[in-house]
Design a protein around this motif. Structure first.
Motif, PDB file in Angstrom:
ATOM      1  N   HIS A   1       1.044   3.904  -3.103  1.00 52.09           N
ATOM      2  CA  HIS A   1       1.130   6.265  -3.162  1.00 52.09           C
ATOM      3  C   HIS A   1       2.079   6.947  -3.102  1.00 52.09           C
ATOM      4  CE1 HIS A   1       2.162   6.965   0.697  1.00 52.09           C
ATOM      5  NE2 HIS A   1       1.421   5.473   1.095  1.00 52.09           N
TER       6      HIS A   1
ATOM      7  N   GLU B   1      -9.752   6.899  -0.991  1.00 52.89           N
ATOM      8  CA  GLU B   1      -8.655   8.245  -0.366  1.00 52.89           C
ATOM      9  C   GLU B   1      -7.142   9.284  -1.576  1.00 52.89           C
ATOM     10  OE1 GLU B   1      -4.987   8.677   3.040  1.00 52.89           O
ATOM     11  OE2 GLU B   1      -6.189   6.599   3.187  1.00 52.89           O
ATOM     12  N   TYR B   2      -6.509   8.036  -2.673  1.00 49.35           N
ATOM     13  CA  TYR B   2      -5.666   8.543  -2.744  1.00 49.35           C
ATOM     14  C   TYR B   2      -5.947   9.158  -4.068  1.00 49.35           C
ATOM     15  CZ  TYR B   2      -2.125   7.395   0.768  1.00 49.35           C
ATOM     16  OH  TYR B   2      -1.616   7.051   2.063  1.00 49.35           O
ATOM     17  N   ARG B   3      -7.227   8.715  -4.308  1.00 50.18           N
ATOM     18  CA  ARG B   3      -7.824   9.327  -5.742  1.00 50.18           C
ATOM     19  C   ARG B   3      -7.850  10.553  -5.306  1.00 50.18           C
ATOM     20  NH1 ARG B   3     -11.229   4.571  -6.179  1.00 50.18           N
ATOM     21  NH2 ARG B   3     -10.229   3.181  -8.576  1.00 50.18           N
TER      22      ARG B   3
ATOM     23  N   PHE C   1      -8.722   2.907   0.517  1.00 49.59           N
ATOM     24  CA  PHE C   1      -7.517   3.582  -0.236  1.00 49.59           C
ATOM     25  C   PHE C   1      -7.348   3.778  -0.922  1.00 49.59           C
ATOM     26  CE2 PHE C   1      -3.701   2.989  -2.723  1.00 49.59           C
ATOM     27  CZ  PHE C   1      -2.980   2.729  -1.417  1.00 49.59           C
TER      28      PHE C   1
ATOM     29  N   GLU D   1       1.039  -0.958   0.046  1.00 53.02           N
ATOM     30  CA  GLU D   1       0.042  -0.127  -0.233  1.00 53.02           C
ATOM     31  C   GLU D   1       0.544   1.041  -0.248  1.00 53.02           C
ATOM     32  OE1 GLU D   1      -2.949  -0.040   3.151  1.00 53.02           O
ATOM     33  OE2 GLU D   1      -4.161  -2.216   2.766  1.00 53.02           O
ATOM     34  N   LYS D   2       2.062   1.025   0.561  1.00 51.41           N
ATOM     35  CA  LYS D   2       2.891   2.191   0.793  1.00 51.41           C
ATOM     36  C   LYS D   2       3.455   2.100  -0.568  1.00 51.41           C
ATOM     37  CE  LYS D   2       6.664   4.434   3.333  1.00 51.41           C
ATOM     38  NZ  LYS D   2       7.767   4.250   4.453  1.00 51.41           N
TER      39      LYS D   2
ATOM     40  N   LEU E   1      -1.659   5.858 -10.414  1.00 50.74           N
ATOM     41  CA  LEU E   1      -2.322   5.327  -9.093  1.00 50.74           C
ATOM     42  C   LEU E   1      -2.973   3.861  -9.799  1.00 50.74           C
ATOM     43  CD1 LEU E   1      -2.986   5.286  -5.730  1.00 50.74           C
ATOM     44  CD2 LEU E   1      -4.860   6.705  -6.810  1.00 50.74           C
TER      45      LEU E   1
ATOM     46  N   THR F   1       3.115   6.727  -7.205  1.00 51.02           N
ATOM     47  CA  THR F   1       2.526   7.509  -7.977  1.00 51.02           C
ATOM     48  C   THR F   1       3.113   8.765  -7.210  1.00 51.02           C
ATOM     49  OG1 THR F   1       0.667   6.194  -7.370  1.00 51.02           O
ATOM     50  CG2 THR F   1       0.393   7.882  -8.016  1.00 51.02           C
ATOM     51  N   SER F   2       3.060   9.225  -6.625  1.00 57.26           N
ATOM     52  CA  SER F   2       3.058  10.633  -5.785  1.00 57.26           C
ATOM     53  C   SER F   2       5.074  10.463  -6.185  1.00 57.26           C
ATOM     54  CB  SER F   2       4.028  10.584  -4.323  1.00 57.26           C
ATOM     55  OG  SER F   2       2.802  10.205  -3.831  1.00 57.26           O
TER      56      SER F   2
ATOM     57  N   PHE G   1      -5.133  13.318  -5.187  1.00 59.23           N
ATOM     58  CA  PHE G   1      -3.976  13.366  -6.308  1.00 59.23           C
ATOM     59  C   PHE G   1      -5.512  14.128  -7.215  1.00 59.23           C
ATOM     60  CE2 PHE G   1      -1.565   9.094  -5.061  1.00 59.23           C
ATOM     61  CZ  PHE G   1      -0.725   9.491  -5.045  1.00 59.23           C
TER      62      PHE G   1
END
Length: 309
Positions: free
Chosen positions: A188, A240-242, A237, A184-185, A219, A191-192, A245
């Motif tokens: 994200h 959250e990250y959509r 998860f 998971e880490k 992502l 992607t970053s 970003f």
């Protein structure tokens, strides 16, 4: 529980120092200059959760002997081989090695060096720096997560969680799914890193420039890579990250971007190179991962020629 911390910088100094402050048996494996500074000034922590000045036990590499229950590794990925050589004299049959490096490939490297039963999985979420000999925690992030790679809740990870239970400013948790947490880490962070390294901008700046669809596509590809390797991303998860970003106000910048801006070495192969190869294995369109990894390699070539900017 005897804990050896490799280094006393931002991460090692904070997590090791907070455990020592709580009464833990902690020793820092440091170079002579840092050992002299710690002997003179103590280990100084400045934090929203309270400042501390501690008498720190230290050992030099030349004097290292076995007898440690846990060795905490907080080095950068590009220093891993040196770290392995440095701690090797201290590793015996009782030792668990806990790395909190970014990425995943270091797990196999450590297992090959010391054996699968010696290596835990771990990750931390904190913003801290070492400046003028002082460990400064920059916000309220304070998490340390760890566990057995095979998912068992062993006595040693439970003992480490218990040792941290009285520590100020640390939320330490032993988990049965640390491999999932590591993926998971990586999803994200990867992607970053792809976005901020290629665009040389923070997440909010990329979004304001019209780059949110690109970030979300990366992502999704990273999530597909993780799923192929047995670790699908939970719906919560991904939601959250959509959102992250898509946030035009975000000031989020990866440490890789900050290192590039400062002209420092980066963990390009460990994160971007790993994701490119993982995309190829998974049958995921690899072009953007290949481009990001190439960008990181070209930066390192420029840095080697003293032209990093």
């Amino acid at each position: 529980m005897r804990v050896l911390v490799l280094g006393a910088g931002a991460l090692g100094g904070y997590y090791g120092g907070r455990l020592a402050e709580a009464g833990g048996d902690v020793t820092f494996l440091v170079r002579p200059g840092r050992a002299a500074a710690l002997a003179r000034d103590g280990l100084v922590i400045e934090s929203p959760f309270g400042h501390a000045k501690l008498a720190a036990k230290t050992v030099l590499a030349a004097d290292l002997q076995p007898g440690w229950d846990v060795i905490l590794l907080t080095c950068k990925a590009f220093d891993l081989e040196d770290a392995i050589a440095t701690i090797r004299p201290g590793v015996d049959g009782r030792t668990a090695i806990l790395p909190v490096l970014n990425g995943l490939s270091h797990i196999a490297t450590l297992q090959n060096a010391f054996g699968k039963d010696r290596v835990l999985g771990g990750l931390c979420k904190i913003q801290a720096t070492l400046a003028d000999g002082v460990v400064r925690q920059l916000n309220d992030w304070r998490w340390l997560t760890f566990g057995e790679v095979d998912g068992t809740m062993s006595p040693r990870v439970q003992a480490l969680e218990a040792a941290y239970s009285k520590a100020i400013g640390v939320e330490a948790k032993a988990v049965p799914n640390v491999a999932q947490r590591l993926w998971e880490k990586l999803v994200h962070l990867g992607t970053s890193a792809v976005g901020t390294v290629l665009m040389r901008a923070r997440v909010g700046e990329i979004v304001r420039a019209g780059g949110s669809p690109m970030l979300i596509e990366v992502l999704e590809r990273n999530a597909a890579i993780a799923a192929h390797h047995g670790h699908p991303m939970p719906d919560a998860f991904m939601a959250e990250y959509r959102a992250l970003f898509s946030d035009a106000t975000s000031a989020y910048a990866t440490s890789m971007l900050r290192d590039i801006e400062a002209g420092n070495r980066i963990e390009g192969e460990h994160i971007l190179g790993f994701l490119h190869q993982a995309a190829l294995r998974a049958g995921v369109e690899p072009a953007i991962h290949e481009m990001a990894a190439l960008h990181a390699r070209a930066y390192e070539e420029r840095r080697a020629a003293n032209r990093p900017k």
